[in-house]
Write a protein that holds these residues in place. Sequence first.
Motif, PDB file in Angstrom:
ATOM      1  N   SER A   1     -50.902  -1.078 -25.879  1.00 54.63           N
ATOM      2  CA  SER A   1     -51.644  -0.653 -27.069  1.00 54.63           C
ATOM      3  C   SER A   1     -51.360   0.807 -27.398  1.00 54.63           C
ATOM      4  CB  SER A   1     -53.144  -0.858 -26.830  1.00 54.63           C
ATOM      5  OG  SER A   1     -53.900  -0.396 -27.934  1.00 54.63           O
ATOM      6  N   ARG A   2     -51.302   1.653 -26.374  1.00 55.61           N
ATOM      7  CA  ARG A   2     -50.973   3.062 -26.602  1.00 55.61           C
ATOM      8  C   ARG A   2     -49.548   3.220 -27.124  1.00 55.61           C
ATOM      9  NH1 ARG A   2     -52.336   5.609 -20.931  1.00 55.61           N
ATOM     10  NH2 ARG A   2     -51.270   7.429 -21.868  1.00 55.61           N
TER      11      ARG A   2
ATOM     12  N   ARG B   1     -47.804   1.090 -28.951  1.00 56.24           N
ATOM     13  CA  ARG B   1     -47.698   0.650 -30.347  1.00 56.24           C
ATOM     14  C   ARG B   1     -48.112   1.759 -31.306  1.00 56.24           C
ATOM     15  NH1 ARG B   1     -44.766  -3.518 -31.868  1.00 56.24           N
ATOM     16  NH2 ARG B   1     -46.209  -4.108 -33.517  1.00 56.24           N
ATOM     17  N   SER B   2     -49.066   2.582 -30.905  1.00 57.97           N
ATOM     18  CA  SER B   2     -49.511   3.666 -31.782  1.00 57.97           C
ATOM     19  C   SER B   2     -48.724   4.950 -31.573  1.00 57.97           C
ATOM     20  CB  SER B   2     -51.008   3.939 -31.551  1.00 57.97           C
ATOM     21  OG  SER B   2     -51.251   4.329 -30.215  1.00 57.97           O
ATOM     22  N   MET B   3     -48.044   5.074 -30.421  1.00 51.17           N
ATOM     23  CA  MET B   3     -47.278   6.300 -30.123  1.00 51.17           C
ATOM     24  C   MET B   3     -45.934   5.934 -29.494  1.00 51.17           C
ATOM     25  SD  MET B   3     -50.347   8.672 -28.532  1.00 51.17           S
ATOM     26  CE  MET B   3     -50.833   7.391 -27.373  1.00 51.17           C
ATOM     27  N   PRO B   4     -45.035   5.273 -30.241  1.00 50.11           N
ATOM     28  CA  PRO B   4     -43.770   4.820 -29.638  1.00 50.11           C
ATOM     29  C   PRO B   4     -42.901   5.948 -29.119  1.00 50.11           C
ATOM     30  CG  PRO B   4     -43.735   4.563 -32.034  1.00 50.11           C
ATOM     31  CD  PRO B   4     -45.152   4.889 -31.659  1.00 50.11           C
TER      32      PRO B   4
ATOM     33  N   ARG C   1     -43.699   8.165 -27.201  1.00 45.76           N
ATOM     34  CA  ARG C   1     -44.089   8.475 -25.823  1.00 45.76           C
ATOM     35  C   ARG C   1     -43.599   7.401 -24.852  1.00 45.76           C
ATOM     36  NH1 ARG C   1     -50.323  10.017 -25.557  1.00 45.76           N
ATOM     37  NH2 ARG C   1     -49.681  10.393 -23.399  1.00 45.76           N
TER      38      ARG C   1
END
Length: 344
Positions: free
Chosen positions: A96-97, A99-102, A104
């Motif tokens: 989930s993280r 998907r919002s911050m690719p 990283r």
Amino acid sequence: MLMDMGFLRIRTTVDERPGRLASLASALAERGGNILGLSVQSDTDGTVDEFVADIPATPETVREALEAAGGRRVQVVPATAHELTDEPTRALLLASRLRSMPWRLPELLAELLRADDARWIYGEAVSDLPDPTQLVVPVAARRAVRLRRADLPFTLTEAARAAAFARLAQPAVEQSGAERAVKLGDGAEVTVRPLTSIYREAVRDLHDRCSPESRRFRYFTSMPALPARMFDRLCDKSRGYSLVAGHDGQVVAMANLMFTPDPGIAEMAFLVEDRWQGLGLGTAMARMLVRAARDLGYAEVRATMLSDNARMRRLLISLGATLGYTEDPGVVEARLPVGAMASA
């Protein structure tokens, strides 16, 4: 009160035989160990069992106990209570993280695999000499993430997890439909489609046209016809994934990926009509099967072949497989990690 120093992450390679896991668990229990987490992974030379345990014993004592119980290459490193989280839940939260911050991706891959270091690399990413403490995860044609972990070498299952995780950061691939056109070395074009029951007669005709040697290489016997039960099993999507190549109304090749009880491992096999051999069709279909195995979450694809099947051996070596002999001197096994398929 429990101290963090009592938590250990324990990894051992075991032979694939009944009762081996129970022997390891008993060895830990005899030393007062409480198993708090367990995972089973595939690796190059066996099954890897990984435990997280609270155990009042030194790492050396634990290592000796598991080696006596049949473990190989036992590795024991300190763990913390933080590592006792549910692994699927942890992976979903990291996804989930991502998907919002690719951007990283390296950092989140390191967290997923508990790596010591992760960084982008460009150009030629893979070293000629395999290093089990290093994992290279391709992201684009000349871009990858390199992970390092000194204490616990990476397994094939972890490589498959990392590849699947990295794909979450990539743009969605435009679907081209269920069929794919393949242009061969002589200029001919075939169409590759998933195998279904409508091809029953066409596959029967394929067997009729194949030489006894080609059928022997595929089935280890010159099977004149494919039994109906076997055809139905090849069509069963819960048991595997199969493809057929067609040209001018005929099926000229069939490729099969069959799921196995071994964790993370699938097996593949091919039957190509004699006059279509040597044109690159088998290689093209093999690549499709390995990509399908990767997308289905498998870590390794294996193929068992007769030792005199030189064409199949060359094909698999060209993809990056390693060959090894089995207990039968006339049979060779190829092993291909899904992330190691050659790009050429």
